[in-house]
Design an enzyme around this catalytic site. Sequence first.
Site, short mmCIF file in Angstrom:
data_model
loop_
_atom_site.label_atom_id
_atom_site.label_comp_id
_atom_site.label_asym_id
_atom_site.label_seq_id
_atom_site.Cartn_x
_atom_site.Cartn_y
_atom_site.Cartn_z
N VAL A 60 29.43 35.18 94.31
CA VAL A 60 29.76 33.81 94.69
C VAL A 60 29.01 33.38 95.95
O VAL A 60 28.75 32.20 96.17
CB VAL A 60 31.29 33.66 94.91
CG1 VAL A 60 31.69 32.20 95.08
CG2 VAL A 60 32.07 34.27 93.75
N ALA A 61 28.66 34.35 96.79
CA ALA A 61 28.04 34.04 98.09
C ALA A 61 26.69 33.35 97.92
O ALA A 61 25.92 33.64 97.02
CB ALA A 61 27.85 35.33 98.89
N LYS A 101 19.12 27.77 94.60
CA LYS A 101 20.06 27.91 93.49
C LYS A 101 19.32 27.93 92.15
O LYS A 101 19.68 28.68 91.23
CB LYS A 101 21.09 26.78 93.50
CG LYS A 101 22.04 26.79 94.68
CD LYS A 101 22.84 28.06 94.81
CE LYS A 101 23.97 28.18 93.81
NZ LYS A 101 24.85 29.37 94.08
N LEU A 103 30.46 19.46 90.64
CA LEU A 103 30.99 19.20 91.98
C LEU A 103 32.45 19.64 91.97
O LEU A 103 33.27 19.08 91.26
CB LEU A 103 30.87 17.71 92.31
CG LEU A 103 31.37 17.29 93.70
CD1 LEU A 103 30.51 17.90 94.80
CD2 LEU A 103 31.38 15.77 93.82
#
Length: 341
Positions: free
Chosen positions: A85-86, A173, A201
Amino acid sequence: MGDSSRCRVCVTGGSGYVASLLIKKLLLKGHIVHATLRNLDDELKVRVLKSLPNATTNLLLFKADIYEPHQFEDAIRGCRIVFHVATPLLRTHGSQFIDKVEASVSAEVKIAKLCVELGTVRRLIYTASVVSMSPMKEDGSGFKDYFNESCWTPLNLSYPFSNSHLKAYVDSKTLTEKELLKFGESKESEGLEVVTLVCGLISGESPHRPSPALTTIITFSQFIDESEPFKLLRYLEELDGKVPLVHIDDVCDAHIFCMEQSSIHGRFLCATSFLSSSDIANCYRLHHPQLQQKHGECDEVANRNIRMNPNKLIEKGFKYKYDVDMILEEAFHCCKKQFLD
């Protein structure tokens, strides 16, 4: 893998908005969780995690900085599932990497290789972002008429409302996700299943945070005086055509769903709604006519005919709990106290 199985899992970036709720849900299911933090001396972050249900017996904390990817080895060792997740946000002093793009890609590859080398990890689940899924045509001439897992953000283009920090985030990303999926299809992966969850989002309340997360503020940004969150909302809809929305609870449940499948790999869009800023404003005005809109809308966006298709994850059996009205209403209540009272 089965819903009833209990196993040892790793969650990177353990104090983050998504990761902390994911850890809570995993602990409630009885899993043993290895969570990583950049700084184990941060008493507030450590205390929040240690206060979670079953943390006393089932939570282990590890120091690991994504700019030093070898540090993740101890946290990954013995785990069956790794939730990565980081995301690198700031360059640390003395980092071996040029920037966060290089750091993110290099760290992801190192973590994926560690998963293979250590031998116990069966699945790596990466928290990706819809900033990597723009339906913009490669030549920048306009948007495709669909928004799904086949879309990749063209990185050679400039986008309205962008800046150097946003560009670096989008580049990191996008390139990281591509590299990870490529690794998952290579012989080097040796059967490691790689899943990327491309999250919209993310909005919703976090019980571990005294104030709303930035992404929740962005969802409600048309009705607050601050201009920066609204610029981020406009940036996202100029990047993706409209704004893909999803609730944090659904995001965490989707991670666990991917963990519990007997076999799953590849790229999955995780979003429930696809709205323009005008659509969002109209929803708020309908339910809260007293709200005063602080920033103008862009009618051109509302007329874009782009269809989101989130069915790939749904066809696997995942069910979303939160529709658009529920997401927006919770964002309103999260932001009300800080910005309206």
